[in-house]
Design a protein around this motif. Sequence first.
Motif, PDB file in Angstrom:
ATOM      1  N   LEU A 191      45.263  13.157   3.825  1.00  0.00           N
ATOM      2  CA  LEU A 191      45.596  11.989   3.007  1.00  0.00           C
ATOM      3  C   LEU A 191      45.819  10.756   3.877  1.00  0.00           C
ATOM      4  N   ASP A 192      46.474  10.957   5.024  1.00  0.00           N
ATOM      5  CA  ASP A 192      46.728   9.839   5.935  1.00  0.00           C
ATOM      6  C   ASP A 192      45.439   9.267   6.525  1.00  0.00           C
ATOM      7  N   LEU A 193      44.460  10.122   6.775  1.00  0.00           N
ATOM      8  CA  LEU A 193      43.231   9.704   7.454  1.00  0.00           C
ATOM      9  C   LEU A 193      42.038   9.489   6.528  1.00  0.00           C
ATOM     10  N   LEU A 194      42.229   9.631   5.234  1.00  0.00           N
ATOM     11  CA  LEU A 194      41.114   9.542   4.305  1.00  0.00           C
ATOM     12  C   LEU A 194      40.377   8.211   4.372  1.00  0.00           C
ATOM     13  N   ALA A 195      41.092   7.126   4.524  1.00  0.00           N
ATOM     14  CA  ALA A 195      40.436   5.815   4.594  1.00  0.00           C
ATOM     15  C   ALA A 195      39.549   5.691   5.826  1.00  0.00           C
ATOM     16  N   ALA A 196      39.798   6.526   6.838  1.00  0.00           N
ATOM     17  CA  ALA A 196      39.006   6.513   8.075  1.00  0.00           C
ATOM     18  C   ALA A 196      38.356   7.875   8.290  1.00  0.00           C
ATOM     19  N   TRP A 197      37.902   8.500   7.217  1.00  0.00           N
ATOM     20  CA  TRP A 197      37.382   9.868   7.300  1.00  0.00           C
ATOM     21  C   TRP A 197      36.218   9.998   8.278  1.00  0.00           C
ATOM     22  N   GLU A 198      35.387   8.977   8.383  1.00  0.00           N
ATOM     23  CA  GLU A 198      34.234   9.058   9.296  1.00  0.00           C
ATOM     24  C   GLU A 198      34.675   9.120  10.757  1.00  0.00           C
ATOM     25  N   GLU A 199      35.797   8.484  11.064  1.00  0.00           N
ATOM     26  CA  GLU A 199      36.296   8.457  12.427  1.00  0.00           C
ATOM     27  C   GLU A 199      37.216   9.636  12.727  1.00  0.00           C
ATOM     28  N   ALA A 200      37.739  10.270  11.687  1.00  0.00           N
ATOM     29  CA  ALA A 200      38.628  11.429  11.876  1.00  0.00           C
ATOM     30  C   ALA A 200      37.795  12.594  12.413  1.00  0.00           C
ATOM     31  N   GLY A 201      38.424  13.458  13.145  1.00  0.00           N
ATOM     32  CA  GLY A 201      37.704  14.573  13.749  1.00  0.00           C
ATOM     33  C   GLY A 201      37.247  15.614  12.742  1.00  0.00           C
ATOM     34  N   ASP A 202      36.334  16.454  13.203  1.00  0.00           N
ATOM     35  CA  ASP A 202      35.835  17.551  12.367  1.00  0.00           C
ATOM     36  C   ASP A 202      36.936  18.540  12.014  1.00  0.00           C
ATOM     37  N   ASP A 203      38.033  18.494  12.744  1.00  0.00           N
ATOM     38  CA  ASP A 203      39.165  19.356  12.430  1.00  0.00           C
ATOM     39  C   ASP A 203      39.984  18.814  11.257  1.00  0.00           C
ATOM     40  N   VAL A 204      39.683  17.583  10.844  1.00  0.00           N
ATOM     41  CA  VAL A 204      40.398  16.979   9.702  1.00  0.00           C
ATOM     42  C   VAL A 204      39.582  17.155   8.428  1.00  0.00           C
ATOM     43  N   PHE A 205      38.304  16.799   8.472  1.00  0.00           N
ATOM     44  CA  PHE A 205      37.411  16.930   7.327  1.00  0.00           C
ATOM     45  C   PHE A 205      36.210  17.759   7.753  1.00  0.00           C
ATOM     46  N   ASP A 206      35.935  18.824   7.009  1.00  0.00           N
ATOM     47  CA  ASP A 206      34.788  19.665   7.351  1.00  0.00           C
ATOM     48  C   ASP A 206      33.485  19.025   6.850  1.00  0.00           C
ATOM     49  N   ALA A 207      32.376  19.650   7.182  1.00  0.00           N
ATOM     50  CA  ALA A 207      31.055  19.089   6.851  1.00  0.00           C
ATOM     51  C   ALA A 207      30.875  18.907   5.345  1.00  0.00           C
ATOM     52  N   ARG A 208      31.366  19.843   4.564  1.00  0.00           N
ATOM     53  CA  ARG A 208      31.241  19.749   3.099  1.00  0.00           C
ATOM     54  C   ARG A 208      32.038  18.566   2.564  1.00  0.00           C
ATOM     55  N   GLU A 209      33.268  18.417   3.054  1.00  0.00           N
ATOM     56  CA  GLU A 209      34.103  17.292   2.633  1.00  0.00           C
ATOM     57  C   GLU A 209      33.478  15.968   3.062  1.00  0.00           C
ATOM     58  N   ARG A 210      32.944  15.922   4.267  1.00  0.00           N
ATOM     59  CA  ARG A 210      32.303  14.702   4.759  1.00  0.00           C
ATOM     60  C   ARG A 210      31.086  14.328   3.907  1.00  0.00           C
ATOM     61  N   ALA A 211      30.310  15.328   3.523  1.00  0.00           N
ATOM     62  CA  ALA A 211      29.146  15.063   2.671  1.00  0.00           C
ATOM     63  C   ALA A 211      29.582  14.512   1.316  1.00  0.00           C
ATOM     64  N   ALA A 212      30.638  15.084   0.754  1.00  0.00           N
ATOM     65  CA  ALA A 212      31.151  14.610  -0.539  1.00  0.00           C
ATOM     66  C   ALA A 212      31.718  13.201  -0.418  1.00  0.00           C
ATOM     67  N   LEU A 213      32.413  12.915   0.660  1.00  0.00           N
ATOM     68  CA  LEU A 213      32.981  11.576   0.848  1.00  0.00           C
ATOM     69  C   LEU A 213      31.895  10.533   1.091  1.00  0.00           C
ATOM     70  N   ALA A 214      30.863  10.901   1.831  1.00  0.00           N
ATOM     71  CA  ALA A 214      29.740   9.970   2.035  1.00  0.00           C
ATOM     72  C   ALA A 214      29.066   9.649   0.704  1.00  0.00           C
ATOM     73  N   LEU A 215      28.871  10.674  -0.112  1.00  0.00           N
ATOM     74  CA  LEU A 215      28.269  10.458  -1.431  1.00  0.00           C
ATOM     75  C   LEU A 215      29.185   9.602  -2.297  1.00  0.00           C
TER      76      LEU A 215
END
Length: 149
Positions: free
Chosen positions: A67-91
């Motif tokens: 929640l703290d890093l959601l606004a910067a999800w692209e810059e957060a590490g893979d240990d914060v958001f996994d590939a599936r979450e990153r794909a959903a956030l990009a979409l």
Amino acid sequence: MTARTTRLDAGVREAMRALSAATKKGLGDAALAELVQIRASQLNHCAFCLDMHLTLARKHGVSERQLDLLAAWEEAGDDVFDARERAALALTEAVTVLTDGFVPDAVYERAAEHFDERQLAHLVGLITVINSWNRLMVSRRIPAGSTEW
């Protein structure tokens, strides 16, 4: 800034709630659904929806770190958001902003790698619904925590 007094028609409100519930159920991942709704609400500056979905995210086990890093999800590490979450956030960002007037193929294809056809349809539906909710609340200046909407 004060809330505008126009109340949302009960029929519209219930239809929107039903559509929201159907898309979340079809996606099948309550925590991810909340991340998506929070990110769209951040982009749309919707305090009402942010307040609601941050509370729900915590109830569904989303970590404070996410929640703290959601606004910067692209810059957060893979240990914060996994590939599936990153794909959903990009979409989510592509559908919410529509800078180029369309969702880039690469963004959609990336999401399709992580979601089956049904889940992807529900994810796009969820993003569309939260954007509608955001616009309904922001246009009427409904503040966080309001019960008058």
